[in-house]
Design a protein around this motif. Structure first.
Motif, PDB file in Angstrom:
ATOM      1  N   LEU A 337       8.768   8.871   2.647  1.00 44.60           N
ATOM      2  CA  LEU A 337      10.021   8.792   1.904  1.00 44.60           C
ATOM      3  C   LEU A 337      10.209   7.416   1.262  1.00 44.60           C
ATOM      4  CD1 LEU A 337      12.460  10.603   4.381  1.00 44.60           C
ATOM      5  CD2 LEU A 337      11.153  11.592   2.487  1.00 44.60           C
ATOM      6  N   PHE A 338      10.157   6.357   2.088  1.00 40.70           N
ATOM      7  CA  PHE A 338      10.357   5.015   1.557  1.00 40.70           C
ATOM      8  C   PHE A 338       9.840   4.001   2.563  1.00 40.70           C
ATOM      9  CE2 PHE A 338      14.245   6.500   3.592  1.00 40.70           C
ATOM     10  CZ  PHE A 338      14.506   5.521   4.527  1.00 40.70           C
ATOM     11  N   THR A 339       9.707   2.770   2.122  1.00 39.43           N
ATOM     12  CA  THR A 339       9.316   1.657   2.994  1.00 39.43           C
ATOM     13  C   THR A 339      10.372   0.572   2.937  1.00 39.43           C
ATOM     14  OG1 THR A 339       8.051   0.571   1.237  1.00 39.43           O
ATOM     15  CG2 THR A 339       6.854   2.097   2.680  1.00 39.43           C
ATOM     16  N   ILE A 340      10.477  -0.172   4.034  1.00 37.34           N
ATOM     17  CA  ILE A 340      11.387  -1.328   4.112  1.00 37.34           C
ATOM     18  C   ILE A 340      10.636  -2.470   4.765  1.00 37.34           C
ATOM     19  CG2 ILE A 340      13.563  -2.228   5.005  1.00 37.34           C
ATOM     20  CD1 ILE A 340      14.602   0.600   5.203  1.00 37.34           C
ATOM     21  N   VAL A 341      10.793  -3.658   4.217  1.00 32.06           N
ATOM     22  CA  VAL A 341      10.251  -4.871   4.824  1.00 32.06           C
ATOM     23  C   VAL A 341      11.346  -5.525   5.657  1.00 32.06           C
ATOM     24  CG1 VAL A 341       9.242  -7.139   4.413  1.00 32.06           C
ATOM     25  CG2 VAL A 341       8.634  -5.208   2.923  1.00 32.06           C
TER      26      VAL A 341
END
Length: 350
Positions: A337-341
């Motif tokens: 779905l998505f990535t977060i740092v």
């Protein structure tokens, strides 16, 4: 009874028809045995006794393997597996067809008094009778410790549909049966997919309850439109429920000032409805900063992707299918779905 066994007994390609007789137990065993590819029918001892058992195995000690049989018009129980002497019996790939609604009872298999049994691949339906004598109801399977403790049942990949209850656990509140089940189809059962008479938790993860919204439970899943499930039953996740997991699942402790990228994945199965979008709220503990948030475009085309800082160390993130060639997520699979740092900014484990 027709047969009373002693020693190891093997029954194969046998037909037993009790038409014209009052039969309490067609086959009675106090030892070990196998029953394979047999057809048993019309084993009835009429009310008010509510009896009639195709196979009564009391292993003392001794296990029974019951496979590939058909049971029709049985007075009460297809296979009674009873007693602590049964330490590893099986009821596999059988077809039990109950008598429908009426003043009688039906149970494809009754596991009780300390028996340990594996139940797999059976088709069990039409167990709908109610005994007028005391209001007892039918079920696809009955598991209890009423007569002795230690009863254990593992129930996998069965079609247990169109009964009063798919599985009934326990006769009363004192029951302590150890029961688990997965991969079963409980759709179409009238009162419960699984009922539980005791405050003893049993595990039914990853089953089909008749709808992708899961079973109806007034407290734990009030929006479920599948069959009703009783209290003290673990049922989530269920077949048809999409789940979100984070990869890597465990990375800590992460040193202060070191960044880690987490990927948020959606996992579906063949029963999950098509997914056209998602909306997520992701929170982090104070002292962990959100960095770059990026879409993985799970819809395979032009996708609207939005992210909003809630200013409480959480973000709302959403994605929807828009335009072409975007397509909904369909079928079984794992979709990014998505990535977060994330970056810890204070000392401590994160």
């Amino acid at each position: 009874w027709f047969l009373h066994t002693a020693g190891h007994f093997v029954l194969q390609y046998l037909e037993l028809d009790g038409t014209g007789y009052d039969v309490h137990q067609a086959i009675r065993s106090t030892s070990t045995g196998e029953m394979d590819n047999c057809a048993v029918r019309n084993i009835v001892y009429p009310p008010p006794v509510y009896a009639g058992i195709a196979l009564a195995a009391f292993g003392a000690p001794g296990d029974w393997d019951v496979t590939n049989n058909t049971f029709d018009n049985i007075g009460r129980i297809g296979c009674l597996l009873f007693g602590t002497g049964l330490t590893g019996s099986s009821f596999v790939d059988n077809v039990y067809t109950g008598k429908g609604a009426g003043d009688w009872l039906d149970y494809a298999c009754d596991i009780s008094a300390g028996a340990v049994v594996h139940v797999e691949g059976n088709t069990i339906t039409n167990n709908l009778g109610v005994a007028s004598s005391d209001g007892s109801t039918s079920a696809g399977l009955l598991v209890s410790t009423y007569f002795a403790p230690g009863t254990t049942a593992t129930i996998v990949d069965n079609a247990i549909t169109g009964n009063t209850s798919g599985i009934a656990v326990g006769y009363d509140a004192a029951d302590v049966s150890v029961v688990s089940g997965s991969g079963n189809d409980f759709s179409g059962n009238v009162s419960y997919g699984v009922s539980n008479s005791a405050e003893n938790w049993v595990e039914f993860y990853n089953n089909w309850w008749g709808d992708s919204s899961g079973p109806l439970h007034p407290t734990n899943n009030p929006t479920g439109t599948g069959v009703l499930v009783d209290d003290f039953i673990y049922f989530e996740p269920w077949i048809g429920l999409s789940t979100v997991a984070v990869v890597p699942a465990a990375t800590g402790p992460i040193p202060c000032g070191t960044s880690v990228t987490l990927t948020f994945n959606l996992t579906t199965d063949d029963y999950t409805p098509d997914v056209f979008g998602y909306n997520a709220v992701v929170r982090a503990p104070m002292g962990v900063d959100f960095g770059a948030i990026a879409s993985l475009d799970p819809f395979g085309g032009t996708t609207t992707f939005l992210k909003y800082d809630n200013f409480d160390n959480s973000w709302t993130i959403s994605g929807t299918t828009t335009g072409l060639p975007s397509q909904p997520i369909t079928g079984a699979g794992t979709y990014g779905l998505f990535t977060i740092v994330f970056t810890p900014t204070v000392e401590g484990d994160h």
